[in-house]
Design a protein around this motif. Sequence first.
Motif, PDB file in Angstrom:
ATOM      1  N   ALA B 392       0.826  -1.208   0.000  1.00  0.00           N
ATOM      2  CA  ALA B 392       0.000   0.000   0.000  1.00  0.00           C
ATOM      3  C   ALA B 392       0.857   1.253   0.000  1.00  0.00           C
ATOM      4  CB  ALA B 392      -0.933  -0.003   1.212  1.00  0.00           C
ATOM      5  N   VAL B 393       1.947   1.216   0.755  1.00  0.00           N
ATOM      6  CA  VAL B 393       2.845   2.382   0.795  1.00  0.00           C
ATOM      7  C   VAL B 393       3.424   2.638  -0.586  1.00  0.00           C
ATOM      8  CG1 VAL B 393       5.072   3.230   1.673  1.00  0.00           C
ATOM      9  CG2 VAL B 393       3.405   2.217   3.247  1.00  0.00           C
ATOM     10  N   GLY B 394       3.883   1.570  -1.238  1.00  0.00           N
ATOM     11  CA  GLY B 394       4.442   1.717  -2.585  1.00  0.00           C
ATOM     12  C   GLY B 394       3.412   2.265  -3.552  1.00  0.00           C
ATOM     13  N   ALA B 395       2.208   1.720  -3.494  1.00  0.00           N
ATOM     14  CA  ALA B 395       1.158   2.150  -4.415  1.00  0.00           C
ATOM     15  C   ALA B 395       0.797   3.620  -4.167  1.00  0.00           C
ATOM     16  CB  ALA B 395      -0.080   1.263  -4.236  1.00  0.00           C
ATOM     17  N   TRP B 396       0.737   3.976  -2.897  1.00  0.00           N
ATOM     18  CA  TRP B 396       0.373   5.362  -2.570  1.00  0.00           C
ATOM     19  C   TRP B 396       1.440   6.329  -3.093  1.00  0.00           C
ATOM     20  CZ3 TRP B 396       2.625   9.354   0.066  1.00  0.00           C
ATOM     21  CH2 TRP B 396       1.807  10.450   0.319  1.00  0.00           C
ATOM     22  N   LEU B 397       2.715   5.977  -2.930  1.00  0.00           N
ATOM     23  CA  LEU B 397       3.798   6.859  -3.404  1.00  0.00           C
ATOM     24  C   LEU B 397       3.668   7.116  -4.898  1.00  0.00           C
ATOM     25  CD1 LEU B 397       6.817   5.444  -1.374  1.00  0.00           C
ATOM     26  CD2 LEU B 397       5.945   7.789  -1.249  1.00  0.00           C
ATOM     27  N   ALA B 398       3.319   6.063  -5.652  1.00  0.00           N
ATOM     28  CA  ALA B 398       3.198   6.216  -7.093  1.00  0.00           C
ATOM     29  C   ALA B 398       2.110   7.246  -7.429  1.00  0.00           C
ATOM     30  CB  ALA B 398       2.887   4.872  -7.738  1.00  0.00           C
ATOM     31  N   THR B 399       1.079   7.321  -6.611  1.00  0.00           N
ATOM     32  CA  THR B 399       0.024   8.313  -6.874  1.00  0.00           C
ATOM     33  C   THR B 399       0.514   9.737  -6.620  1.00  0.00           C
ATOM     34  OG1 THR B 399      -0.854   8.365  -4.612  1.00  0.00           O
ATOM     35  CG2 THR B 399      -1.721   6.645  -6.087  1.00  0.00           C
ATOM     36  N   GLN B 400       1.638   9.862  -5.924  1.00  0.00           N
ATOM     37  CA  GLN B 400       2.177  11.190  -5.601  1.00  0.00           C
ATOM     38  C   GLN B 400       3.322  11.575  -6.539  1.00  0.00           C
ATOM     39  OE1 GLN B 400       0.667  12.938  -2.838  1.00  0.00           O
ATOM     40  NE2 GLN B 400      -0.726  11.218  -3.234  1.00  0.00           N
ATOM     41  N   GLN B 401       3.396  10.922  -7.695  1.00  0.00           N
ATOM     42  CA  GLN B 401       4.457  11.188  -8.686  1.00  0.00           C
ATOM     43  C   GLN B 401       5.849  10.805  -8.190  1.00  0.00           C
ATOM     44  OE1 GLN B 401       1.739  13.621  -8.602  1.00  0.00           O
ATOM     45  NE2 GLN B 401       1.112  12.150 -10.159  1.00  0.00           N
ATOM     46  N   VAL B 402       5.909   9.968  -7.142  1.00  0.00           N
ATOM     47  CA  VAL B 402       7.212   9.466  -6.693  1.00  0.00           C
ATOM     48  C   VAL B 402       7.427   8.098  -7.333  1.00  0.00           C
ATOM     49  CG1 VAL B 402       8.590   8.706  -4.719  1.00  0.00           C
ATOM     50  CG2 VAL B 402       7.102  10.708  -4.503  1.00  0.00           C
ATOM     51  N   PRO B 403       8.389   7.999  -8.286  1.00  0.00           N
ATOM     52  CA  PRO B 403       8.611   6.715  -8.944  1.00  0.00           C
ATOM     53  C   PRO B 403       9.243   5.713  -7.968  1.00  0.00           C
ATOM     54  CG  PRO B 403      10.257   8.324  -9.638  1.00  0.00           C
ATOM     55  CD  PRO B 403       9.328   9.048  -8.726  1.00  0.00           C
ATOM     56  N   VAL B 404       8.609   4.572  -7.824  1.00  0.00           N
ATOM     57  CA  VAL B 404       9.106   3.575  -6.873  1.00  0.00           C
ATOM     58  C   VAL B 404       9.902   2.517  -7.632  1.00  0.00           C
ATOM     59  CG1 VAL B 404       8.434   1.787  -5.233  1.00  0.00           C
ATOM     60  CG2 VAL B 404       7.207   3.966  -5.281  1.00  0.00           C
ATOM     61  N   ALA B 405      11.191   2.416  -7.306  1.00  0.00           N
ATOM     62  CA  ALA B 405      12.037   1.426  -7.987  1.00  0.00           C
ATOM     63  C   ALA B 405      12.067   0.120  -7.208  1.00  0.00           C
ATOM     64  CB  ALA B 405      13.454   1.967  -8.145  1.00  0.00           C
ATOM     65  N   GLN B 406      11.890   0.213  -5.920  1.00  0.00           N
ATOM     66  CA  GLN B 406      11.995  -0.978  -5.074  1.00  0.00           C
ATOM     67  C   GLN B 406      11.267  -0.674  -3.773  1.00  0.00           C
ATOM     68  OE1 GLN B 406      16.111  -2.302  -4.730  1.00  0.00           O
ATOM     69  NE2 GLN B 406      15.680  -3.500  -2.899  1.00  0.00           N
ATOM     70  N   VAL B 407      10.496  -1.651  -3.291  1.00  0.00           N
ATOM     71  CA  VAL B 407       9.841  -1.471  -1.985  1.00  0.00           C
ATOM     72  C   VAL B 407       9.853  -2.811  -1.265  1.00  0.00           C
ATOM     73  CG1 VAL B 407       7.543  -1.805  -3.028  1.00  0.00           C
ATOM     74  CG2 VAL B 407       7.743  -0.687  -0.795  1.00  0.00           C
ATOM     75  N   GLN B 408      10.237  -2.793  -0.013  1.00  0.00           N
ATOM     76  CA  GLN B 408      10.308  -4.050   0.728  1.00  0.00           C
ATOM     77  C   GLN B 408      10.199  -3.782   2.223  1.00  0.00           C
ATOM     78  OE1 GLN B 408      14.455  -4.772  -0.714  1.00  0.00           O
ATOM     79  NE2 GLN B 408      14.836  -5.392   1.408  1.00  0.00           N
ATOM     80  N   LEU B 409       9.825  -4.814   2.942  1.00  0.00           N
ATOM     81  CA  LEU B 409       9.784  -4.714   4.390  1.00  0.00           C
ATOM     82  C   LEU B 409      11.183  -5.021   4.919  1.00  0.00           C
ATOM     83  CD1 LEU B 409       7.615  -4.279   6.638  1.00  0.00           C
ATOM     84  CD2 LEU B 409       7.534  -6.769   6.851  1.00  0.00           C
ATOM     85  N   ALA B 410      11.664  -4.177   5.832  1.00  0.00           N
ATOM     86  CA  ALA B 410      12.993  -4.423   6.403  1.00  0.00           C
ATOM     87  C   ALA B 410      12.994  -5.736   7.162  1.00  0.00           C
ATOM     88  CB  ALA B 410      13.385  -3.279   7.330  1.00  0.00           C
ATOM     89  N   CYS B 411      14.061  -6.454   7.052  1.00  0.00           N
ATOM     90  CA  CYS B 411      14.236  -7.692   7.817  1.00  0.00           C
ATOM     91  C   CYS B 411      14.488  -7.302   9.269  1.00  0.00           C
ATOM     92  CB  CYS B 411      15.419  -8.480   7.242  1.00  0.00           C
ATOM     93  SG  CYS B 411      16.007  -9.772   8.343  1.00  0.00           S
ATOM     94  N   ASP B 412      13.521  -7.578  10.149  1.00  0.00           N
ATOM     95  CA  ASP B 412      13.630  -6.980  11.494  1.00  0.00           C
ATOM     96  C   ASP B 412      14.652  -7.680  12.377  1.00  0.00           C
ATOM     97  OD1 ASP B 412      12.241  -9.231  11.960  1.00  0.00           O
ATOM     98  OD2 ASP B 412      10.478  -8.278  12.855  1.00  0.00           O
ATOM     99  N   GLN B 413      15.138  -8.847  11.948  1.00  0.00           N
ATOM    100  CA  GLN B 413      16.152  -9.519  12.775  1.00  0.00           C
ATOM    101  C   GLN B 413      17.460  -8.734  12.822  1.00  0.00           C
ATOM    102  OE1 GLN B 413      15.906 -13.138  10.655  1.00  0.00           O
ATOM    103  NE2 GLN B 413      14.750 -14.200  12.267  1.00  0.00           N
TER     104      GLN B 413
END
Lengths: 462, 462
Positions: B392-413
């Motif tokens: 959802a964060v990635g999709a929302w950014l695209a609506t704001q003219q921010v080109p998303v090249a990569q989106v991922q959840l940080a490995c919390d370990q």
Amino acid sequence: MFRDPVQSLETQPSPSVGAIRPLRVGMIGMGTVGAGTFRVLARNQALIAGRAGRGIEVVVVAARNLARAVGVVGTDVALTNDPMQVATHPGVDVVVEVAGGTGAAREWVLAAIAAGKHVVTANKALLAVHGSEIFAAALEHGVAVAYEGAVAVSIPIVKALREGLTANRIEWVAGIVNGTTNFILSKMRDEGLDFAAALQQAQALGYAEADPSFDIDGVDAAHKMALLAANAFGMPVRFADAQVEGITRLQGLDVACAEQLGFRIKLLGVARRREDHGVPGIELRVQPALVPATHLMAQVNGSMNGIMVKGDAAGVTMYYGAGAGSEPTASAVIADLVDVARLGGTHAAQRVPHLGFHAHAVDNALAVLPRAAVHTRHYLRVPVHSGEQTGAVGAWLATQQVPVAQVQLACDQALPPGTGPQVLVLTGAVAQATVDLAMHALAAHPAVAGPVATLRVEMLEG
Amino acid sequence: MFRDPVQSLETQPSPSVGAIRPLRVGMIGMGTVGAGTFRVLARNQALIAGRAGRGIEVVVVAARNLARAVGVVGTDVALTNDPMQVATHPGVDVVVEVAGGTGAAREWVLAAIAAGKHVVTANKALLAVHGSEIFAAALEHGVAVAYEGAVAVSIPIVKALREGLTANRIEWVAGIVNGTTNFILSKMRDEGLDFAAALQQAQALGYAEADPSFDIDGVDAAHKMALLAANAFGMPVRFADAQVEGITRLQGLDVACAEQLGFRIKLLGVARRREDHGVPGIELRVQPALVPATHLMAQVNGSMNGIMVKGDAAGVTMYYGAGAGSEPTASAVIADLVDVARLGGTHAAQRVPHLGFHAHAVDNALAVLPRAAVHTRHYLRVPVHSGEQTGAVGAWLATQQVPVAQVQLACDQALPPGTGPQVLVLTGAVAQATVDLAMHALAAHPAVAGPVATLRVEMLEG
């Protein structure tokens, strides 16, 4: 079709009084480097004049293939196929020699100097072999012979040594100064190729010439290291005394084994001050050597060049960039032209001594240490009949005065199928003479199943 | 106790006729750099004279602490605590200013210039702020103001730009030019420290001053980048217009998250040509930025400096070495002295223009682009309530003219215990204005659980 080089210049209007007239350049050679030089001079004309304080104009060009040359320089530049006409041309302030070779090029350069012209050349072979004669002639005639393009073209390493690091007692210079071999070694490592296959790729891609012997035999690198050593240490150009080993006998197996130990193999030029039995000397050598994979020098890949210099005040500095190519070489040739354009007068041509030191300060007694006295760590790969002999090999080496820092059996899964067991040894620092003796004896050791490979290991600071 | 600086020199015998007399140096400042300069000049005296063609002699020194100064320079050198006496001393050819500061130092340097003396300084703040005035005065009086020690001390980068790369239209210069912050960033990464703890270590080890604000706020780096940009592009020193961001707000969490994405965070100075809506301008900025971990710039660690230059002919070249320290700075100061010693006469002082270009070629209209127009890739770290909101964060950014090249959840370990879920985004190249707008809106997004971190990503060539 071609303008006569003498006639055409003599009928040109004289430069306007008051303004500094452009520097007038004659070029010998219109191959890849010549064409790049002409192109960059034209493209960045205004910018270069803004830096130099005056224009830089090519007024006459000597080329073997005039039809091709006119395609590059157009019809406003006088063309000739007689280089000597450029070298002695009355309308020329500086001669750019980018034709290569050491025979005719020597004649042209000496003629230009005798005619009172500055010379810019990218010809390392010429200077490595005839540098002493050429620089002496230049000194006598009060002209400069500039050669930034002769070493690691895009990198202003001659300037760094001769002008940037003048405060320092230089302890060593080490570098990857041949792009062709570095490209081949990178291919061998990245794609697991053997030398012959990697060379073929390099030739197909234009990174190696049809006759690549100067590159792959290490001669080109030695030309450059001899020039750098002279500038670093205040010694004559001792190319003839350098120890030169190329990469033609390097096996892919050793590239892989070095990797297992955490090293990469590079064709490394080394010039290092060292005392041998109390007598100061210089190690001057080119050879494939192991460098730690995490070291900056190991990150110099493909056809790039990288040079490190250790000075007593500056510490280790490093210089990195393209080591070959049309415009990277042009960058150096034109920087030399700008240097000449910025000179105030003939006397100023001696602003910077050709080899960094004034004649009285050159130590003519500073000699290249013989191979036997070179002192480095070593990598040994010993094919054995059985992996159980690993410890025995290490123990035996210690009896031969070879200090063993690390000994292990190569992990055979990472080696080509069918490779027998290989004992890998990293020695401590040891004289080459000791290693040679030990290797001779080792060949007869009953545990040994084939020819032993030895390579130097360079643990550079920085 | 101390020899009177004027008296003692005037009673010295005049230099012998025929020999070139030594270059006579007056020094202002005998702190770390001053002492290092004196020490290296003494240690390598013969070698430096062999390169310069004449001796270089310190004849008078101004120091705050005379007792300490005499401990360094001995009793053969005249000492004073009045810097102005050195600046205007009749027996001095060149004044070395290594006292620092921008107030009194400006007076001394201008007085030395007015008295017809060459000046060598390592004072980047002085030149970044008062460079235009100082260089104009030097031009008027026909003297040189040399400042290799002002930028990345051990590395002859000013020489490389002003003389080595003169053929090139420079496209960009990017560098790690502050050793203190690079040391802190290396500590943060290697030991997982937060900024405050890493700063404390740097201070304990002498890598950071008691008041480290010029370093950690990026001001020192901006001084240097403004000088490099002037030399690279033929523009005035525009320090006041640079965008400067330090590392004080950088979180260890972002150092770790950048690592997960294959990047390292460096305090990077960038000076880059770019057109903004058809108008040529220069990005001139210092900020913590992500560089690919495999890039050479990421291998510049600890207190070392590294600078890359992209030229249209040379391609990318890189320069690496110590960025601070007593003798590394002395190396640069003395190289400048040798340059002065090698000048043929007063006129020759203008051999190389102070900022690389002659006045007529400096583009006074070339301005620094505003922050909003800076165009780079970005790293975003978005704390979210649940990892399921990543898409959802990635999709929302695209609506704001921010080109998303990569989106991922940080490995919390790999993150500090108790860190909530973090969405990591790498954007494509995008104007800062667009990012700012989007970040403002993102703060109110229901998925977002805390302040969003943004950092620039620099995908340097080479």
